[in-house]
Design an enzyme around this catalytic site. Structure first.
Site: not given
Length: 332
Positions: A235, A264, A296
């Site tokens: 994260r 994000e 991601h």
């Protein structure tokens, strides 16, 4: 037997649809489909559904109240992380929150790939090759098995990283509150200070919560080895972006490989090529020659997409029947 209705937001035709259609038939679930993320404008679609499935849409107090008022009993996020959901609001409105689980191989192997790419200056190698610059200065890498790797967080993914790394012969240090005998076969548990001071590569695999928010910061970076490599597939909020940028520019950090960044939400998984990038930290980080940034993607394999859809739908059925739900994160 009547079908349970589940409202699915951020439904993706190009990858999830196949699994949603197949699994909903197998589990006898009726799908209410919305291809957009949940908003106040489209929330009325949940009427008649006790359960909804989202991806990473932030669920704040306002949305939580509106869901509650429309009879929703549970929010299932098709992600391992659930920091985008306000748990205090969930408690206020007696909303159950569930997350997803999936094969650990995808994220674990992606993290190892990033470690190896960062240690071999792969971003600069590829950039130079694209312009037919085949010179050597500045591209010398580091012998991977000689690097001490520190793993922060030895849950399911962290354990898989350790297991897969064991074949390379690296010294492996681990920091986690809970020790597992299987991990001890391949790695050494140490305290946090020892890990960050002794590791050549530090890979993050911890959840994001109040306790470890910005666990990589100005003070912890100062205690790390010079030219340390930071890898984050967990994260973005685990790292203080400003401190990270300062350490890159000072030369303290030798390289970074980041599949996640702070703030994000609203950026990743959208086509923004004709828009200004609003996340300044991300805009800066993308431009360093020794920083790899990916959007991601560590989780993104065929098996993992299947598993996320399955766990999200199965979780709804377990809640409906009152059975024990291994994916429930609130209330535990």
């Amino acid at each position: 037997m009547s079908k349970e209705k589940v409202c699915v937001f951020s439904y993706r035709d190009f990858d999830e649809a196949e699994y949603f259609q197949k699994l909903s038939r197998e589990l006898n679930i009726e799908l209410i489909i919305c291809r957009d993320g949940l908003t106040l404008e489209n929330i009325d679609i949940v009427k008649g559904c006790r359960y909804i499935s989202i991806i990473t849409t932030p669920i704040d107090n306002v949305l939580m109240k509106e869901l509650h008022d429309r009879g929703v009993k549970m929010v299932s996020t098709r992600s391992i992380g659930f920091d985008h959901i306000n748990l205090k609001s969930a408690a206020q409105y007696n909303m159950h929150i569930c997350h997803a689980s999936y094969s650990t191989n995808g994220v674990a192997d992606y993290a190892i790939m990033l470690m190896m790419m960062a240690s071999r200056n792969m971003k600069r190698i590829l950039q130079r090759a694209d312009i037919q610059d085949f010179s050597l200065p500045g591209l010398q890498g580091r012998e991977f098995p000689k690097l001490t790797i520190g793993i922060i967080g030895a849950g399911r993914i962290g354990q898989t990283v350790i297991k897969h790394l064991s074949g390379f012969g690296n010294p492996i240090l681990v920091y986690d509150k809970y020790q597992v005998d299987e991990v001890k076969k391949h790695a050494h548990y140490v305290d946090y200070d020892e890990l960050i001071s002794q590791s050549d590569i530090i890979s993050l695999h911890a959840p994001l919560n109040e306790e470890n928010y910005h666990m990589i910061n100005e003070h912890t970076l100062a205690r790390m080895k010079d030219k340390v490599i930071i890898v984050n597939t967990a994260r973005g909020g685990l790292i203080d972006s400003t401190a990270l940028i300062n350490a890159i520019e000072s030369g303290k950090i030798g390289a970074a490989a980041l599949d996640v960044v702070e703030d994000e939400f609203g950026l990743y998984y959208n086509d923004l090529k004709s828009q200004p990038l609003t996340n300044r930290h991300l805009a800066i980080l993308r431009n360093y020659p020794n920083v790899i940034v990916t959007p991601h993607m560590a989780f993104y394999t065929d098996q993992d997409v299947h598993d996320m859809v399955y766990s999200s739908l199965k979780s709804c059925l377990l809640e409906a029947s009152g059975e024990k739900n291994p994916w429930r994160v609130y209330p535990r």
